[in-house]
Scaffold this active site. Structure first.
Site, short mmCIF file in Angstrom:
data_model
loop_
_atom_site.label_atom_id
_atom_site.label_comp_id
_atom_site.label_asym_id
_atom_site.label_seq_id
_atom_site.Cartn_x
_atom_site.Cartn_y
_atom_site.Cartn_z
N ALA A 1 39.98 37.19 29.65
CA ALA A 1 39.10 37.79 30.66
C ALA A 1 39.16 36.97 31.94
CB ALA A 1 37.68 37.87 30.14
N ASN A 2 38.37 37.31 32.91
CA ASN A 2 38.24 36.50 34.12
C ASN A 2 36.79 36.50 34.57
OD1 ASN A 2 37.82 38.73 36.08
ND2 ASN A 2 39.88 39.32 35.37
#
Ligand SMILES: Cc1cc2nc3c(=O)[nH]c(=O)nc-3n(C[C@H](O)[C@H](O)[C@H](O)COP(=O)(O)O)c2cc1C
Length: 409
Positions: A209-210
């Site tokens: 993810a970020n």
């Protein structure tokens, strides 16, 4: 839809004025700011003190007001409003509006205004059905004034029944929402927005993810809806409520996001604010990977589809305006200019995300943003502002770029 909208509420001198106090509350609950003007007659029914306590603003009552008039108060009251609501609209106020009279603050503001006006008439059924009121109502409708009600039912006067009851506060709120959307600069347009991060699965419990929170993209979708657009928001996993008045499609991965974007086309404008993962795991394990004392499993990556470039290069269903976002940690403008050319989009909104703290501060997850708008004409540096303000400004630019709905479209 009403969030951040500025409502100017004119309360006329009718028995229904008490319901307008509740209307102030309902409007404020939806995030609108409410300024109140009361006619002299209205003050026989409810007090400026009550209206001021509920609106949290000074209530205006006088045309010749020494305090307000040094900056032409009656003009300013209209200029600083997105919508004027007249509730209750008395027979007298309607007559004045229909004939352009301006001998008190309420009527002067209404005449010195080019803002949308919603009237909620309230009067005795005989007043409402009188030929003079019929003429005035027809004239106001022809002048573009919107009406809500009156409803039929029992009157305050004993034994009286018929059309003349003011619409209920919630009916007025809903009419205001419809009117604002219908008079917005993006009326009749479909705007597609992406927002948030994507989650790229490694196995059933782990993902890549970020730090994107979705705050900027969601603010853009909300601003487009307030401007009257039909909005489709394709959102990755975020901890934000769905914006009001927006059609939200929830997705997880970049591939899901592309499919949802393609399904949402055609659109007049597409704004790709999501932080789409560039890569995903080359293969997704069907079962949870086990730490069983063996070698650490290698994480092989493969490239995700490029949603921005894909849509920008569509031959027949390309939105007229395609806007990408660039999050960079160095050479922000130069990289963003190169990205604009490479992706084939019209604009890039570039921001410097090198300041992130990961929790509260910085651009990713934070509440403010300083961006650069990169277009074919050049680069604009927008000063740091709240993400809501950046969204409003961007949407105003989108509306200006698309222009009014033309007959040729
Ligand atoms: C008890 C009472 C109730 C009234 N109710 C209404 C009403 O519901 N609608 C209306 O048009 N006028 C009503 N009137 C008459 C208005 O108050 C009157 O026409 C006044 O001049 C309106 O002023 P304005 O339009 O500046 O508020 C009422 C008058 C009284 C005394």
């Amino acid at each position: 839809m009403l969030a951040t909208k500025r409502i100017l509420l004119i309360i006329g001198g009718g028995i229904a004025a008490y319901k307008s106090l509740d209307l102030i509350r309902r409007l404020k609950e939806r995030g609108a700011s409410v300024r109140v003007i009361m006619t002299a007659a209205a003050q026989h029914f409810v007090t400026p003190l009550a209206a001021g306590a509920l609106s949290h603003e000074r209530v205006f009552t006088e045309l010749f007001d020494r305090e307000a008039e040094h900056d032409i108060g009656h003009i300013r009251l209209s200029r600083e409003a997105d919508l004027i609501i007249v509730a209750p609209a008395t027979a007298d106020l309607m007559a004045k509006m229909a004939h352009g009279l301006a001998d008190d603050l309420a009527s002067a503001v209404l005449l010195a205004s080019d803002k949308p006006v919603l009237v909620a008439p309230a009067m005795n059924p005989l007043m409402w059905s009188h030929a003079a009121t019929r003429r005035n109502a027809a004239q106001l409708a022809a002048d573009g004034v919107a009406f809500i009600g009156p409803n039929a039912g029992a009157m305050a006067e004993r034994g009286e029944d018929g059309p003349g009851r003011m619409a209920e506060p919630m009916e007025i709120v809903e009419a205001a929402e419809r009117l604002l959307a219908a008079s917005g600069p993006l009326k009749g347009r479909h705007v597609l927005v992406t927002s948030g991060p994507t989650h790229e699965p490694i196995d059933p419990v782990r993902y890549i993810a970020n730090r994107s929170s979705g705050k900027q993209g969601h603010a853009i979708a909300a601003a487009a809806a307030r401007a009257g657009a039909q909005v489709t928001l394709v959102s990755g996993p975020v901890n934000l409520p769905d914006p009001a008045g927006v059609d939200v499609r929830h997705v997880e991965s970049a591939r899901d996001m592309l499919a949802a974007v393609e399904a949402a086309l055609p659109a007049d404008a597409a704004i790709f604010a999501a932080a789409v993962a560039d890569w995903r795991a080359a293969s997704e394990a069907g079962e949870k990977l086990k730490k069983d004392g063996n070698a650490i499993p290698p994480l092989m990556l493969t490239e995700n589809p490029d949603i921005l470039a894909t849509v920008a290069h569509l031959s027949n269903r390309r939105p007229r305006l395609v806007v990408g976002f660039a999050a960079e940690t160095q050479n922000v403008v130069a990289y963003a200019q190169a990205k604009r050319a490479r992706k084939g989009c019209d604009w890039i909104v570039a921001n410097d995300v090198s300041q992130h703290s990961g929790i509260a501060g910085g651009v990713m997850g934070g509440d403010s943003n300083a961006v650069h708008l990169i277009t074919a004409e050049g680069v604009e540096h927008w000063p740091e502002a709240s993400k809501a303000a950046v969204a409003e400004k961007l949407i105003a630019r989108v509306a200006a770029s698309l222009g009014p709905l033309g007959a040729a479209e």
